[in-house]
Design a protein around this motif. Structure first.
Motif, PDB file in Angstrom:
ATOM      1  N   GLY B  65      90.374 -40.887  68.526  1.00 47.86           N
ATOM      2  CA  GLY B  65      91.705 -41.323  68.907  1.00 47.86           C
ATOM      3  C   GLY B  65      91.606 -42.793  69.253  1.00 47.86           C
ATOM      4  O   GLY B  65      90.631 -43.200  69.874  1.00 47.86           O
ATOM      5  N   SER B  66      92.556 -43.606  68.803  1.00 47.19           N
ATOM      6  CA  SER B  66      92.406 -45.029  69.081  1.00 47.19           C
ATOM      7  C   SER B  66      93.759 -45.703  69.163  1.00 47.19           C
ATOM      8  O   SER B  66      94.768 -45.187  68.673  1.00 47.19           O
ATOM      9  CB  SER B  66      91.565 -45.703  67.998  1.00 47.19           C
ATOM     10  OG  SER B  66      92.209 -45.580  66.766  1.00 47.19           O
ATOM     11  N   SER B  67      93.752 -46.862  69.769  1.00 46.90           N
ATOM     12  CA  SER B  67      94.986 -47.595  69.954  1.00 46.90           C
ATOM     13  C   SER B  67      94.667 -49.055  70.240  1.00 46.90           C
ATOM     14  O   SER B  67      93.652 -49.356  70.866  1.00 46.90           O
ATOM     15  CB  SER B  67      95.745 -46.965  71.125  1.00 46.90           C
ATOM     16  OG  SER B  67      96.628 -47.866  71.691  1.00 46.90           O
ATOM     17  N   MET B  68      95.512 -49.937  69.732  1.00 47.41           N
ATOM     18  CA  MET B  68      95.357 -51.353  70.063  1.00 47.41           C
ATOM     19  C   MET B  68      96.645 -51.823  70.717  1.00 47.41           C
ATOM     20  O   MET B  68      97.718 -51.597  70.180  1.00 47.41           O
ATOM     21  CB  MET B  68      95.068 -52.177  68.819  1.00 47.41           C
ATOM     22  CG  MET B  68      94.833 -53.637  69.162  1.00 47.41           C
ATOM     23  SD  MET B  68      94.468 -54.642  67.733  1.00 47.41           S
ATOM     24  CE  MET B  68      96.117 -55.047  67.224  1.00 47.41           C
ATOM     25  N   VAL B  69      96.511 -52.444  71.860  1.00 47.66           N
ATOM     26  CA  VAL B  69      97.692 -52.870  72.599  1.00 47.66           C
ATOM     27  C   VAL B  69      97.658 -54.374  72.806  1.00 47.66           C
ATOM     28  O   VAL B  69      96.619 -54.938  73.150  1.00 47.66           O
ATOM     29  CB  VAL B  69      97.762 -52.154  73.971  1.00 47.66           C
ATOM     30  CG1 VAL B  69      98.852 -52.743  74.837  1.00 47.66           C
ATOM     31  CG2 VAL B  69      97.994 -50.678  73.784  1.00 47.66           C
ATOM     32  N   ARG B  70      98.786 -54.997  72.548  1.00 49.34           N
ATOM     33  CA  ARG B  70      98.903 -56.430  72.822  1.00 49.34           C
ATOM     34  C   ARG B  70     100.037 -56.661  73.790  1.00 49.34           C
ATOM     35  O   ARG B  70     101.153 -56.173  73.576  1.00 49.34           O
ATOM     36  CB  ARG B  70      99.189 -57.209  71.535  1.00 49.34           C
ATOM     37  CG  ARG B  70      98.157 -57.025  70.469  1.00 49.34           C
ATOM     38  CD  ARG B  70      98.422 -57.998  69.352  1.00 49.34           C
ATOM     39  NE  ARG B  70      98.155 -59.347  69.820  1.00 49.34           N
ATOM     40  CZ  ARG B  70      97.757 -60.328  69.035  1.00 49.34           C
ATOM     41  NH1 ARG B  70      97.594 -60.126  67.750  1.00 49.34           N
ATOM     42  NH2 ARG B  70      97.536 -61.522  69.535  1.00 49.34           N
ATOM     43  N   LEU B 178      94.915 -41.506  74.161  1.00 50.05           N
ATOM     44  CA  LEU B 178      94.809 -40.084  74.512  1.00 50.05           C
ATOM     45  C   LEU B 178      95.831 -39.259  73.724  1.00 50.05           C
ATOM     46  O   LEU B 178      95.532 -38.161  73.266  1.00 50.05           O
ATOM     47  CB  LEU B 178      95.036 -39.889  76.014  1.00 50.05           C
ATOM     48  CG  LEU B 178      93.861 -40.191  76.940  1.00 50.05           C
ATOM     49  CD1 LEU B 178      94.293 -40.120  78.389  1.00 50.05           C
ATOM     50  CD2 LEU B 178      92.708 -39.234  76.696  1.00 50.05           C
ATOM     51  N   MET B 179      97.031 -39.827  73.554  1.00 48.17           N
ATOM     52  CA  MET B 179      98.050 -39.125  72.753  1.00 48.17           C
ATOM     53  C   MET B 179      97.618 -39.017  71.309  1.00 48.17           C
ATOM     54  O   MET B 179      98.033 -38.129  70.584  1.00 48.17           O
ATOM     55  CB  MET B 179      99.373 -39.898  72.791  1.00 48.17           C
ATOM     56  CG  MET B 179     100.076 -39.881  74.096  1.00 48.17           C
ATOM     57  SD  MET B 179     101.547 -40.896  73.903  1.00 48.17           S
ATOM     58  CE  MET B 179     101.637 -41.629  75.500  1.00 48.17           C
ATOM     59  N   ASN B 180      96.805 -39.972  70.884  1.00 49.77           N
ATOM     60  CA  ASN B 180      96.391 -40.060  69.484  1.00 49.77           C
ATOM     61  C   ASN B 180      95.158 -39.195  69.168  1.00 49.77           C
ATOM     62  O   ASN B 180      94.801 -39.003  68.012  1.00 49.77           O
ATOM     63  CB  ASN B 180      96.113 -41.535  69.174  1.00 49.77           C
ATOM     64  CG  ASN B 180      95.822 -41.798  67.725  1.00 49.77           C
ATOM     65  OD1 ASN B 180      94.766 -42.293  67.392  1.00 49.77           O
ATOM     66  ND2 ASN B 180      96.743 -41.429  66.858  1.00 49.77           N
ATOM     67  N   VAL B 181      94.506 -38.654  70.204  1.00 49.02           N
ATOM     68  CA  VAL B 181      93.258 -37.901  69.984  1.00 49.02           C
ATOM     69  C   VAL B 181      93.530 -36.615  69.210  1.00 49.02           C
ATOM     70  O   VAL B 181      94.480 -35.893  69.494  1.00 49.02           O
ATOM     71  CB  VAL B 181      92.584 -37.567  71.342  1.00 49.02           C
ATOM     72  CG1 VAL B 181      91.461 -36.563  71.149  1.00 49.02           C
ATOM     73  CG2 VAL B 181      92.045 -38.813  71.984  1.00 49.02           C
ATOM     74  N   ARG B 182      92.688 -36.368  68.204  1.00 47.59           N
ATOM     75  CA  ARG B 182      92.712 -35.091  67.483  1.00 47.59           C
ATOM     76  C   ARG B 182      91.312 -34.516  67.552  1.00 47.59           C
ATOM     77  O   ARG B 182      90.358 -35.135  67.090  1.00 47.59           O
ATOM     78  CB  ARG B 182      93.110 -35.296  66.021  1.00 47.59           C
ATOM     79  CG  ARG B 182      94.476 -35.921  65.809  1.00 47.59           C
ATOM     80  CD  ARG B 182      95.602 -34.935  66.111  1.00 47.59           C
ATOM     81  NE  ARG B 182      96.902 -35.532  65.869  1.00 47.59           N
ATOM     82  CZ  ARG B 182      97.582 -36.245  66.762  1.00 47.59           C
ATOM     83  NH1 ARG B 182      97.064 -36.455  67.965  1.00 47.59           N
ATOM     84  NH2 ARG B 182      98.759 -36.756  66.486  1.00 47.59           N
ATOM     85  N   LEU B 183      91.191 -33.318  68.123  1.00 42.46           N
ATOM     86  CA  LEU B 183      89.875 -32.698  68.255  1.00 42.46           C
ATOM     87  C   LEU B 183      89.732 -31.563  67.245  1.00 42.46           C
ATOM     88  O   LEU B 183      90.718 -30.912  66.899  1.00 42.46           O
ATOM     89  CB  LEU B 183      89.702 -32.135  69.666  1.00 42.46           C
ATOM     90  CG  LEU B 183      89.572 -33.128  70.809  1.00 42.46           C
ATOM     91  CD1 LEU B 183      89.445 -32.382  72.117  1.00 42.46           C
ATOM     92  CD2 LEU B 183      88.374 -34.033  70.605  1.00 42.46           C
ATOM     93  N   PRO B 184      88.509 -31.300  66.800  1.00 45.89           N
ATOM     94  CA  PRO B 184      88.310 -30.132  65.945  1.00 45.89           C
ATOM     95  C   PRO B 184      88.316 -28.859  66.782  1.00 45.89           C
ATOM     96  O   PRO B 184      88.090 -28.895  67.988  1.00 45.89           O
ATOM     97  CB  PRO B 184      86.933 -30.394  65.329  1.00 45.89           C
ATOM     98  CG  PRO B 184      86.239 -31.275  66.284  1.00 45.89           C
ATOM     99  CD  PRO B 184      87.292 -32.089  66.971  1.00 45.89           C
TER     100      PRO B 184
END
Lengths: 244, 292
Positions: B65-70, B178-184
């Motif tokens: 899961g990842s995110s870039m914030v500016r 965290l919202m973007n995390v996808r777990l198997p």
């Protein structure tokens, strides 16, 4: 499970759909950071790297001061999430130190350090995502960032890797390919075709060497056109902004 | 602004005058004060104006899961990697979520290479406290088999450009990653954890919190979302964290005193900011849906 990974499909295409002599898709942009004196962001396929150059500035410790030229300091850090497997790699990891030293040695004769005696140039490289070709992307990113910082260099330094799969020379290896095949990394000065860095860490037949080397050199030239275009476009933008 | 012309540096007939840039370097506090007196900030913003904020999700494909914030020029990248580990003996049903902030020398000339600076460690600890005390995530959902195996989520935040207010950027990056995390899907069988190839499970977040930071200048002017220069000159800072219902989750107050009135304005501004960030993240989510 097959004992050997098929790196080249039946149609003669590689695992990521490229032909033998094809570079990965390359995106680059100089001047991405506001705090650094020079910066650049490069994507080569799935490998992503950010470079920042600070300097020439006062050296941090007296021991680093050279009386006749600038001292170049290169530091590479791998983001913990950059690899498939999370590994906290410290900055003193030997493999990373070795790459940093290779980058430093590549740039030392190219940057005109004699103009900035007793000062230091810091090149910081951050790998955000890793998919092979660390040395080449570090060198390419550093070249762009140094140009962006306005530090005089004798020429661009362009780096590219090539390898040999099933006796066939292939260009620009990704992580899957580079872990299974001999890899050769070449850094070239495109103006006079001089080689500044050559690295090979596994066995390759001498008959193949020439071919692989030529392929890598060709790749370097292609990368040079991409970098050069990015620099020119950036300068055009800058001119537009300053003329308003 | 940086053009220094010779005739402007010293004018001998009258008092000594400086170019604005010189003045800024010699007397940064006075420089800022002159602006504040005119009810404007050196970068042209009003006191209540946040810098432009953008969120980019799923930018690192090697992360789960990842995110870039500016926020203006401040840039933070958050990558979350999931690993399997044995749960803590005292909490056999719980997994772990470990935030770690890295202020590498790349982001500002102020930071030196070497072990994490005090500031980076304080940021990491504050994020950790926020996650724990506000119960952002139910750690029991990270359990695979009680007492045997659980997910460990390593949330690594890399600051690539430091231009003030890094904490806000870190909180937004952490929450959106965290919202973007996808777990198997993982099953525990005879001492081995088997996971499916596909990553489909979305984390259930109990509470989503965002922060708003303020700098106080001369004990009376409240500057929203301070940049690097404002942060370094002002001695007082206030950070307010609120959740989706507008409830307070955390307040950090550093430096000298402030009145309760000022604190109230901070809280109400933090609530307004929450709504803004929610819509920014919604836009980012739509953007990746289009690509998928």
């Amino acid at each position: 499970m097959s004992s050997r990974l098929e790196l080249i499909g039946p149609q003669g295409l590689r695992t990521d759909g490229r032909r033998f002599n094809e570079l990965r898709n390359m995106n680059c942009k100089p001047s991405v950071l506001s705090q650094a004196d020079g910066s650049a962001y490069i994507e080569q396929g799935n490998t992503k790297c950010l470079a920042a150059v600070y300097g020439p500035r006062e050296a941090r410790t007296k021991a680093q001061v050279l009386h006749n030229r600038a001292n170049i300091n290169v530091e590479i850090s791998l983001a913990p999430f950059s690899m498939e497997e999370r590994k906290k790699r410290s900055k003193s990891d030997k493999r990373i130190l070795e790459i940093a030293s290779a980058v430093k040695q590549t740039f030392e004769p190219i940057i005109m350090t004699e103009l900035y005696a007793r000062s230091q140039i810091d090149i910081y490289l951050q790998i955000l995502q890793f998919d092979g070709g660390t040395v080449q992307i570090c060198i390419n990113a550093a070249t762009l960032a140094i140009i962006d910082a306005g530090i005089p260099m004798k020429d661009y330094v362009c780096a590219c890797s090539a390898g040999c799969i099933d006796d066939e020379p292939v260009l620009d290896l990704n992580h899957l390919e580079e872990s299974n095949t001999p890899e050769l990394t070449v850094a070239l000065l495109p103006k006079n075709d001089k080689i500044t860095l050559l690295q090979m860490e596994s066995r390759l037949h001498i008959d193949k060497f020439q071919q692989v080397m030529e392929m890598a050199a060709k790749g370097c030239k292609e990368i040079h056109t991409v970098l050069d275009k990015a620099v020119r476009e950036n300068i055009k933008d800058l001119l537009k902004k300053s003329s308003i | 602004m940086g053009n220094v012309t010779n005739e402007n540096i010293i004018n001998l007939n009258t008092a000594i005058t400086f170019e604005a840039e010189t003045f800024r370097r010699i007397q940064p506090e006075e420089y800022l004060r002159r602006y504040i007196q005119q009810h404007v900030r050196p970068d042209g913003r009003s006191f209540n104006h946040f810098r432009k904020t953008t969120v980019n999700l799923s930018c690192i494909t090697t992360a789960d899961g990842s995110s870039m914030v500016r926020i203006g020029n401040t840039t933070v990248i958050c990558g979350i990697k999931a690993e399997v580990s044995e749960p803590n003996v005292n909490f056999p049903k719980e997994g772990y979520l470990v935030p770690n902030v890295d202020l590498s020398p790349i982001c500002s000339p102020r930071f030196k290479p070497g072990p994490p600076s005090e500031q980076a460690q304080v940021l990491s600890e504050n994020l950790n406290k926020l996650l724990k005390n506000s119960k952002v995530i139910d750690l029991e959902t990270l359990c695979i088999e009680e007492g045997k195996a659980a997910w460990v989520l390593f949330a690594d935040l890399v600051c690539v450009n430091y231009d003030g207010n890094v904490f806000d950027a870190c909180v937004i990056a952490l929450m959106s990653a965290l919202m973007n995390v996808r777990l198997p899907e993982a099953v525990y069988e005879d001492g081995i954890v088997k996971a499916t190839e596909e990553k489909t499970i979305i984390l259930g977040l109990i509470r989503i919190t965002y922060s708003a930071s303020f700098a106080m200048f001369d004990g009376q002017h409240l500057l929203v979302d301070p940049n690097e220069m404002e942060e370094s000159i002002t001695k007082d800072g206030i950070t307010v964290v609120v959740d989706e219902t507008g409830k307070l989750c955390n307040i950090w107050k550093t430096g000298s005193s402030c009145s309760s009135e000022q604190l109230k304005t901070c809280i109400s501004k933090a609530r307004d900011r929450y709504a803004d960030i929610t819509s920014i993240i919604e836009i980012a989510k739509q953007a990746i849906k289009k690509i998928e």
